[in-house]
Enzyme design. Structure first.
Site, PDB file in Angstrom:
ATOM      1  N   CYS A   1      10.045   2.961 -13.180  1.00 36.44           N
ATOM      2  CA  CYS A   1      10.520   2.979 -11.783  1.00 36.44           C
ATOM      3  C   CYS A   1      12.030   2.784 -11.702  1.00 36.44           C
ATOM      4  CB  CYS A   1       9.806   1.903 -10.980  1.00 36.44           C
ATOM      5  SG  CYS A   1       8.019   2.100 -11.012  1.00 36.44           S
TER       6      CYS A   1
ATOM      7  N   HIS B   1      13.393  -2.061  -5.409  1.00 38.32           N
ATOM      8  CA  HIS B   1      12.241  -1.209  -5.705  1.00 38.32           C
ATOM      9  C   HIS B   1      11.069  -1.688  -4.858  1.00 38.32           C
ATOM     10  CE1 HIS B   1       9.159   1.000  -7.561  1.00 38.32           C
ATOM     11  NE2 HIS B   1       8.729   0.061  -8.385  1.00 38.32           N
TER      12      HIS B   1
ATOM     13  N   ASN C   1       4.127   2.325  -3.565  1.00 40.32           N
ATOM     14  CA  ASN C   1       5.081   2.350  -4.673  1.00 40.32           C
ATOM     15  C   ASN C   1       5.344   3.805  -5.078  1.00 40.32           C
ATOM     16  OD1 ASN C   1       6.407   2.199  -7.102  1.00 40.32           O
ATOM     17  ND2 ASN C   1       5.156   0.530  -7.911  1.00 40.32           N
TER      18      ASN C   1
HETATM   19  O1  UT7 Z   1       6.480  -0.261 -10.079  1.00 46.52           O
HETATM   20  C1  UT7 Z   1       5.934  -0.892 -11.145  1.00 46.52           C
HETATM   21  C2  UT7 Z   1       5.309  -1.932 -11.094  1.00 46.52           C
HETATM   22  N1  UT7 Z   1       4.065  -2.434 -10.743  1.00 46.52           N
HETATM   23  C3  UT7 Z   1       4.064  -3.564 -10.039  1.00 46.52           C
HETATM   24  O2  UT7 Z   1       5.063  -4.064  -9.607  1.00 46.52           O
HETATM   25  C4  UT7 Z   1       2.743  -4.250  -9.849  1.00 46.52           C
HETATM   26  C5  UT7 Z   1       2.890  -5.732 -10.077  1.00 46.52           C
HETATM   27  N2  UT7 Z   1       1.658  -6.447  -9.830  1.00 46.52           N
HETATM   28  C6  UT7 Z   1       1.140  -6.566  -8.569  1.00 46.52           C
HETATM   29  O3  UT7 Z   1       1.691  -6.074  -7.614  1.00 46.52           O
HETATM   30  C7  UT7 Z   1      -0.107  -7.400  -8.426  1.00 46.52           C
HETATM   31  O4  UT7 Z   1      -0.379  -8.049  -9.640  1.00 46.52           O
HETATM   32  C8  UT7 Z   1      -1.342  -6.579  -7.963  1.00 46.52           C
HETATM   33  C9  UT7 Z   1      -1.165  -6.123  -6.538  1.00 46.52           C
HETATM   34  C10 UT7 Z   1      -1.554  -5.410  -8.892  1.00 46.52           C
HETATM   35  C11 UT7 Z   1      -2.575  -7.495  -8.021  1.00 46.52           C
HETATM   36  O5  UT7 Z   1      -2.362  -8.629  -7.189  1.00 46.52           O
HETATM   37  P1  UT7 Z   1      -2.646 -10.086  -7.763  1.00 46.52           P
HETATM   38  O6  UT7 Z   1      -2.408 -11.021  -6.667  1.00 46.52           O
HETATM   39  O7  UT7 Z   1      -1.835 -10.251  -9.018  1.00 46.52           O
HETATM   40  O8  UT7 Z   1      -4.192 -10.015  -8.060  1.00 46.52           O
HETATM   41  P2  UT7 Z   1      -4.928 -10.283  -9.445  1.00 46.52           P
HETATM   42  O9  UT7 Z   1      -4.712  -9.170 -10.394  1.00 46.52           O
HETATM   43  O10 UT7 Z   1      -4.584 -11.680  -9.878  1.00 46.52           O
HETATM   44  O11 UT7 Z   1      -6.445 -10.257  -8.950  1.00 46.52           O
HETATM   45  C12 UT7 Z   1      -6.941 -11.227  -8.026  1.00 46.52           C
HETATM   46  C13 UT7 Z   1      -8.326 -10.785  -7.610  1.00 46.52           C
HETATM   47  C14 UT7 Z   1      -9.204 -10.346  -8.783  1.00 46.52           C
HETATM   48  O12 UT7 Z   1     -10.533 -10.785  -8.522  1.00 46.52           O
HETATM   49  P3  UT7 Z   1     -11.097 -12.093  -9.229  1.00 46.52           P
HETATM   50  O13 UT7 Z   1     -10.988 -11.838 -10.716  1.00 46.52           O
HETATM   51  O14 UT7 Z   1     -10.222 -13.211  -8.781  1.00 46.52           O
HETATM   52  O15 UT7 Z   1     -12.503 -12.165  -8.714  1.00 46.52           O
HETATM   53  C15 UT7 Z   1      -9.166  -8.838  -8.708  1.00 46.52           C
HETATM   54  O16 UT7 Z   1     -10.333  -8.250  -9.242  1.00 46.52           O
HETATM   55  O17 UT7 Z   1      -8.218  -9.668  -6.745  1.00 46.52           O
HETATM   56  C16 UT7 Z   1      -9.100  -8.619  -7.221  1.00 46.52           C
HETATM   57  N3  UT7 Z   1      -8.528  -7.344  -6.839  1.00 46.52           N
HETATM   58  C17 UT7 Z   1      -8.830  -6.746  -5.673  1.00 46.52           C
HETATM   59  N4  UT7 Z   1      -9.623  -7.118  -4.650  1.00 46.52           N
HETATM   60  C18 UT7 Z   1      -9.701  -6.292  -3.601  1.00 46.52           C
HETATM   61  C19 UT7 Z   1      -7.661  -6.570  -7.532  1.00 46.52           C
HETATM   62  N5  UT7 Z   1      -7.393  -5.457  -6.819  1.00 46.52           N
HETATM   63  C20 UT7 Z   1      -8.099  -5.545  -5.657  1.00 46.52           C
HETATM   64  C21 UT7 Z   1      -8.220  -4.724  -4.529  1.00 46.52           C
HETATM   65  N6  UT7 Z   1      -9.025  -5.125  -3.528  1.00 46.52           N
HETATM   66  N7  UT7 Z   1      -7.551  -3.567  -4.408  1.00 46.52           N
END
Ligand code: UT7
Length: 326
Positions: free
Chosen positions: A112, A249, A279
């Site tokens: 990115c 970004h 994004n």
């Molecule tokens: O441009 C390049 C870069 N990419 C980024 O900048 C992405 C950076 N990362 C992020 O933005 C975040 O880590 C995400 C948005 C991808 C995820 O958010 P998070 O707050 O870090 O969530 P997590 O991965 O810690 O997951 C928390 C929970 C999980 O469930 P459990 O294991 O706690 O039961 C996931 O399975 O949220 C769940 N989850 C969702 N739930 C509903 C993950 N995606 C979703 C979803 N809808 N779309």
């Protein structure tokens, strides 16, 4: 020779995919997506469109704003992580479609951060006196490699393109400083495999899905945004309070909020369009810059920081003194 941005353009595909549309595809909710990312909707590239066609549309607009004929372009640099084909560079299609037969053309891939990498590269060609007129485009069709069954990634990305024309100028350079960096130890944290990798790394069924460790990238991103901003502002001999507009970004509203809090930047100085586009990867800072100009958030003489992070793991930032008029 000095260099300046003299025109911006953008292209967003027509099809809008809202969070409630995605609710029907995977186990997610509008509430989760908005509170965890800040995204409400994103654009999806049309069947007859591609990274190159979106780049052409954005490039055309930037050339019109700059008042420059494509026949005078010396170079086209296309920043993308979703090229139409592995080879040739998608910039080759853009060069041809724009009608820029004199222009050298190549793709720049730096996650990115790619638009800022490409922008800095363009300034070097002008600074040496080699070239006078360069089109820097960033275009992405990453929704084509998103796994629409993976809720942790499919809610995040959108398609679109942004472009700037960079031209030689006798008076002053608008780019006051830049920072480019990369930490390849994080190369496995965010990637799209391809057909030429190790056999263990390539798809067996013809799909090449984007893969990301969201939590690790999140941690890296907050620090990268804040550190790259501090470094680039320091390198320009400025203080954070001198900056009129921050264009980070657009990946996740929580990443931006954490970074601007650590930098003590008031939220009214931060440009956000993540809610409407998701994004856009390399195209994110290019489209945001273009919209900031359209919305008159940038006036002649204002200091603006563009800062990005992404796959690589890469980071990049520039300080510009906005002065597109000669
Ligand atoms: O441009 C390049 C870069 N990419 C980024 O900048 C992405 C950076 N990362 C992020 O933005 C975040 O880590 C995400 C948005 C991808 C995820 O958010 P998070 O707050 O870090 O969530 P997590 O991965 O810690 O997951 C928390 C929970 C999980 O469930 P459990 O294991 O706690 O039961 C996931 O399975 O949220 C769940 N989850 C969702 N739930 C509903 C993950 N995606 C979703 C979803 N809808 N779309």
């Amino acid at each position: 020779m000095h260099a300046r941005i003299t025109g911006c353009g953008k292209y967003l595909p027509q099809r809008v995919l809202t969070n409630s549309d995605i609710e029907k595809m995977v186990d997610t909710s509008d509430e989760w997506i908005v509170t965890r990312t800040g995204i409400r909707e994103r654009r999806i590239v049309g069947d007859d469109e591609a990274t190159s066609t979106m780049a052409v549309a954005a490039g055309r607009e930037a050339l019109e704003v700059a008042g420059l004929s494509p026949s005078l372009l010396d170079m086209v640099i296309l920043a993308t992580n979703s090229p139409d084909r592995i080879t040739p560079a998608s910039a080759a299609m853009v060069q041809h479609a724009l009608g820029a037969p004199k222009a050298a053309a190549f793709d720049a891939m730096s996650g990115c951060s790619g638009f800022i990498y490409a922008l800095v590269t363009a300034y070097q060609f002008i600074a040496t006196g080699a070239y006078k007129n360069i089109l820097v485009v960033a275009s992405e069709a990453l929704t084509r490699v998103v796994n629409w069954q993976d809720r942790s990634t499919c809610v995040l990305f959108g398609d679109g393109a942004g472009a700037v024309v960079v031209q030689a100028n006798e008076h002053a350079t608008d780019m006051l400083s830049f920072v480019l960096g990369n930490d390849g130890s994080g190369a496995d944290l965010l990637y799209v495999p391809g057909p030429c990798g190790k056999l263990s790394d390539t798809s067996r069924d013809g799909h090449y899905y984007l893969s990301m460790d969201g939590r690790e990238v999140f941690r890296f991103a907050v620090n990268a945004l804040a550190e790259a901003s501090r470094q680039v502002i320091g390198a320009a001999g400025l203080n954070i309070s001198d900056i009129g507009l921050f264009i980070p970004h657009q990946a996740n509203a929580r990443i931006t909020q954490a970074a601007i809090k650590s930098l003590d930047i008031p939220s009214e100085k931060v440009f956000i369009n993540l809610d409407r586009y998701g994004n856009l990867s390399a195209a994110s800072p290019a489209v945001a810059l273009c919209e900031a100009v359209e919305q008159r958030r940038l006036k002649e003489g204002d200091l603006v920081v563009l800062v990005a992070f992404g796959a690589g793991l890469s980071w990049a930032a520039v300080v510009l003194r906005w002065q597109p008029k000669a």
